[in-house]
Design an enzyme around this catalytic site. Structure first.
Site, PDB file in Angstrom:
ATOM      1  N   ARG A   1      -2.203  -8.233  13.970  1.00 23.58           N
ATOM      2  CA  ARG A   1      -2.702  -7.325  13.033  1.00 23.58           C
ATOM      3  C   ARG A   1      -3.166  -8.064  11.745  1.00 23.58           C
ATOM      4  NH1 ARG A   1       2.691  -4.552  11.273  1.00 23.58           N
ATOM      5  NH2 ARG A   1       1.682  -3.330  10.494  1.00 23.58           N
TER       6      ARG A   1
ATOM      7  N   LYS B   1       0.700  -1.019   0.035  1.00 20.20           N
ATOM      8  CA  LYS B   1       0.000   0.084   0.104  1.00 20.20           C
ATOM      9  C   LYS B   1       0.719   1.270  -0.043  1.00 20.20           C
ATOM     10  CE  LYS B   1      -1.984  -0.839   3.929  1.00 20.20           C
ATOM     11  NZ  LYS B   1      -1.567  -2.107   4.441  1.00 20.20           N
TER      12      LYS B   1
ATOM     13  N   ARG C   1     -10.063   1.794   8.440  1.00 22.97           N
ATOM     14  CA  ARG C   1      -9.467   0.538   8.558  1.00 22.97           C
ATOM     15  C   ARG C   1     -10.587  -0.283   9.396  1.00 22.97           C
ATOM     16  NH1 ARG C   1      -3.931   0.910   9.175  1.00 22.97           N
ATOM     17  NH2 ARG C   1      -2.817  -0.818   9.732  1.00 22.97           N
TER      18      ARG C   1
ATOM     19  N   ARG D   1      10.840  -7.259   6.371  1.00 18.06           N
ATOM     20  CA  ARG D   1      10.965  -5.790   6.333  1.00 18.06           C
ATOM     21  C   ARG D   1      11.954  -5.180   7.311  1.00 18.06           C
ATOM     22  NH1 ARG D   1       5.272  -2.713   5.614  1.00 18.06           N
ATOM     23  NH2 ARG D   1       4.833  -3.257   7.879  1.00 18.06           N
TER      24      ARG D   1
ATOM     25  N   ARG E   1      10.543  -2.908  12.956  1.00 18.51           N
ATOM     26  CA  ARG E   1       9.612  -2.302  13.705  1.00 18.51           C
ATOM     27  C   ARG E   1       8.886  -3.373  14.765  1.00 18.51           C
ATOM     28  NH1 ARG E   1       5.822   0.402   9.279  1.00 18.51           N
ATOM     29  NH2 ARG E   1       4.359  -0.681  10.504  1.00 18.51           N
TER      30      ARG E   1
HETATM   31  P1  AMP Z   1       0.343   0.742   9.261  1.00 19.99           P
HETATM   32  O1  AMP Z   1       1.469   1.647   9.040  1.00 19.99           O
HETATM   33  O2  AMP Z   1      -0.799   1.410   8.391  1.00 19.99           O
HETATM   34  O3  AMP Z   1       0.071  -0.625   9.421  1.00 19.99           O
HETATM   35  O4  AMP Z   1      -0.101   1.268  10.744  1.00 19.99           O
HETATM   36  C1  AMP Z   1       0.646   1.166  11.907  1.00 19.99           C
HETATM   37  C2  AMP Z   1      -0.382   0.874  13.140  1.00 19.99           C
HETATM   38  O5  AMP Z   1      -0.784   2.449  13.315  1.00 19.99           O
HETATM   39  C3  AMP Z   1      -1.598   0.096  13.089  1.00 19.99           C
HETATM   40  O6  AMP Z   1      -1.195  -1.210  13.411  1.00 19.99           O
HETATM   41  C4  AMP Z   1      -2.352   0.728  14.107  1.00 19.99           C
HETATM   42  O7  AMP Z   1      -1.787   0.506  15.482  1.00 19.99           O
HETATM   43  C5  AMP Z   1      -2.366   2.275  13.981  1.00 19.99           C
HETATM   44  N1  AMP Z   1      -3.286   2.798  12.965  1.00 19.99           N
HETATM   45  C6  AMP Z   1      -2.962   3.043  11.560  1.00 19.99           C
HETATM   46  N2  AMP Z   1      -3.909   3.399  11.077  1.00 19.99           N
HETATM   47  C7  AMP Z   1      -5.079   3.303  11.831  1.00 19.99           C
HETATM   48  C8  AMP Z   1      -6.408   3.510  11.765  1.00 19.99           C
HETATM   49  N3  AMP Z   1      -7.123   4.018  10.658  1.00 19.99           N
HETATM   50  N4  AMP Z   1      -7.252   3.333  12.712  1.00 19.99           N
HETATM   51  C9  AMP Z   1      -6.692   2.907  14.133  1.00 19.99           C
HETATM   52  N5  AMP Z   1      -5.090   2.466  14.172  1.00 19.99           N
HETATM   53  C10 AMP Z   1      -4.540   2.708  13.062  1.00 19.99           C
END
Ligand code: AMP
Length: 208
Positions: A166, A13, A88, A122, A155
């Site tokens: 996740r 993404k 999400r 990653r 990370r």
């Molecule tokens: P990502 O890099 O998009 O995987 O986001 C990393 C983390 O940020 C996720 O595992 C969530 O803990 C938080 N996060 C990102 N976007 C959202 C969202 N739309 N709603 C809630 N938590 C989010």
């Protein structure tokens, strides 16, 4: 142009969103990046978000929705944007839908095995955030960022336990967006397991 890109963890993404943003001269908005930036700067939001994110859980909807309402009202969004990581879940999708009409929702579809393999390999630069992959996007010097010489790390939320959580959250909470956007007639499904160039071409075709 108002776009959403969604898909499971490590479906590509972020990579596609930043390429599409350049191509169409729109802003790439990643909620994950916004939260990580806040954590790095230890803002009030960052302090609240840190442990939630490290455990692989979602930030509460009222915080995320408010944050995004504010972000989308800024001037740099006037020409359009591509949302990456938001909405999400259904509550966020409905909240967004009551404020904004998206043009297209791109789903990057990848099988779970691909997703897990990509996440576990990653590595992220602790200084500038550039992403590498120990299998496919190998840094020139092991453990060191090509862009800024920063230290490459895994990370916390890319570690096995958090990844499983996740992915479960993705299946339970994010996957229902597929039906939501399909019913609105704006869903485009892309095979995200191909090469970066092939996936990018497929995204452009879907948007043409
Ligand atoms: P990502 O890099 O998009 O995987 O986001 C990393 C983390 O940020 C996720 O595992 C969530 O803990 C938080 N996060 C990102 N976007 C959202 C969202 N739309 N709603 C809630 N938590 C989010």
């Amino acid at each position: 142009m108002k776009l959403l890109i969604f898909g499971p963890q490590a479906s590509g993404k972020g990579t596609m969103a930043s390429r599409l943003a350049k191509k169409f001269n729109i802003i790439h908005i990643s909620t994950g990046d916004i939260f990580r930036e806040n954590i790095k700067n230890q803002t009030e939001l960052g302090k609240k978000a840190e442990s939630i994110i490290n455990q692989g859980n979602l930030i509460p909807d009222h915080i995320t929705n408010e944050l995004m309402k504010d972000r989308l009202s800024r001037d740099d969004c006037a020409n359009g944007y591509i949302l990456d990581g938001y909405p999400r879940n259904m509550a966020q999708a409905e909240y967004l839908d009551s404020n904004v009409q998206l043009d297209t929702a791109l789903l990057l579809d990848v099988p779970e095995e691909v997703s897990i393999k990509r996440i576990s390999s990653r590595r992220t630069c602790s200084a500038c955030g550039t992403i590498f992959n120990t299998l496919t996007l190998i840094p020139k010097k092991e453990g060191i960022c090509d862009a800024c010489n920063g230290q490459l790390i895994q990370r916390d939320d890319d570690k096995e336990e958090a990844v499983k959580k996740r992915l479960n959250i993705y299946h339970e909470q994010t996957e229902p967006l597929l039906t939501f956007y399909k019913e609105k007639g704006i869903l485009k499904k892309i095979d995200g397991s191909k090469s970066v160039e092939e996936v990018f071409t497929a995204c452009l075709e879907a948007l043409s």
